[in-house]
Design a protein around this motif. Sequence first.
Motif, PDB file in Angstrom:
ATOM      1  N   ARG A  73       0.843  -1.196   0.000  1.00 16.40           N
ATOM      2  CA  ARG A  73       0.000   0.000   0.000  1.00 16.40           C
ATOM      3  C   ARG A  73       0.886   1.257   0.000  1.00 16.40           C
ATOM      4  N   LEU A  74       1.940   1.241   0.799  1.00 20.20           N
ATOM      5  CA  LEU A  74       2.856   2.378   0.847  1.00 20.20           C
ATOM      6  C   LEU A  74       3.588   2.531  -0.480  1.00 20.20           C
ATOM      7  N   LEU A  75       3.974   1.431  -1.092  1.00 23.52           N
ATOM      8  CA  LEU A  75       4.640   1.481  -2.393  1.00 23.52           C
ATOM      9  C   LEU A  75       3.734   2.122  -3.437  1.00 23.52           C
ATOM     10  N   SER A  76       2.459   1.773  -3.401  1.00 22.01           N
ATOM     11  CA  SER A  76       1.494   2.369  -4.322  1.00 22.01           C
ATOM     12  C   SER A  76       1.359   3.869  -4.074  1.00 22.01           C
ATOM     13  N   MET A  77       1.359   4.278  -2.814  1.00 23.70           N
ATOM     14  CA  MET A  77       1.278   5.704  -2.495  1.00 23.70           C
ATOM     15  C   MET A  77       2.498   6.462  -3.028  1.00 23.70           C
ATOM     16  N   LEU A  78       3.681   5.870  -2.875  1.00 23.46           N
ATOM     17  CA  LEU A  78       4.900   6.506  -3.364  1.00 23.46           C
ATOM     18  C   LEU A  78       4.884   6.611  -4.884  1.00 23.46           C
TER      19      LEU A  78
END
Length: 350
Positions: free
Chosen positions: A114-119
Motif C-alpha cells: 500500500r505504501l509502495l502504491s502511495m509513493l
Amino acid sequence: NTRLQVEHPVTEAITGLDLVAWQIRVAQGEALPITQAQVPLIGHAIEVRLYAEDPSNDFLPATGQLALYRESAPGPGRRVDSGVEQGDSVSPFYDPMLGKLIAWGEDREQARLRLLSMLDEFAVGGLRTNLSFLRRIIAHPAFAAAELDTGFIPRYQDELLPVPGALGDEFWQAAAAAFIQSLPAGDGPWADTRGFRAGLPAEVSLHLSCNGQDRLVTLPTQPPLLRGEQLLIEHQGVRRAHLAVRSESTLYLRWDGELHAVSLFDPIAAVEAGQLHQGGLTAPMNGSIVRVLVEVGQAVEAGMQLVVLEAMKMEHSIRAPQAGVIKALFCEEGEMVAEGCALVELETAD
C-alpha cells in the motif's frame, strides 16, 4: 512524554486512537480514558518521511519552489500528513520535511504494498527530494523480507542510490512527444506544432535538455498520445501510462520510477554554466556563510575545509577537491548565498 513523536501516526494507525486529541484532553486536566493494557494493537503500519534533500549529494537539504506537488489519492489504510502545497517555496530556514506517508495493512506485506502504491502516485517537481530513494527502499526484496539492520543502506547502496546514467532513446522520444503535445495553444502560423514543410513530409524536431544531458529529437509520424496528464506508450501489445505534467516551460515526465524535468535546450546557458563551474566551488544549497577559513593566495591541500555554510539548522563544509591555491573568494561571513552561487575559485596545482 508531553511531546508527540514524528512517528505517532503509526501508533494511531494500529491502535485507532487519536493521540493529539488525548494530548489536548490531558492538558485540560482530564484523565486518559484507557490504561496501557487496554490499548489495542491491530495490523501493521509503516511510515516514511518525504524530505526536500538530495540523496545523490550526501542527502544535503534542498531549497526551491514546489513547481509540481501531487499527493497520493486518499483511501483505506492511507494517510498523508503534510504542510505544503504546489507553488510553495522551501527555504533554508526550517526543517526540509515536506510530509509523511503512512500506510496501514492487516499485515506487514499489505502495508508495504500500500505504501509502495502511495509513493508511485506521489509527484514532486521543482526541487530535489528523497521520494525515489524511499520507493527503492520499500520495493527492495530485502526490505520486503524484513531483513533489516543498521547496515541495510550501505549494504545495498548501489541499488538504493544508483549513479545516474545516460537517458535512452525511448525516454527522449517520449519526452519530445509529451513536450510538444503539452504546449499551450498559440495564434498564427508560427504556433503550429505539426511540423509543416513546403514540398516535404512534415517533421517535428526538438532540442531538449534533462539532468545535464541534451538531445536533438525528431518525432515519428505517429508519436505516443498525451491524454490529459498521461502519456500512453504501447510496446509489444502492452500499453503503459506515464505521468507528464507541464509547469510553465518545464515538462515533468515520470520514467522508470523517476520524475524528470525536461526543458528546451539553451546553448547560451549551457556555455555560461560550464564557465561558472570551471575551477569554481559553488554553494550546494541556499544558506548563510558562517565561516571563511582561507584567504586569497593561500595554498590548500585536498580535503581542506574552505568555507562553512549553515542551512536548515545544519552546518555544511565546502572542501578543496584537490590541492591548489585560492585564486578568489566570492563570499564573506554572515552573507546569504543562493544554491549554485560561486564561493571560491581554486587554481589547482600542476
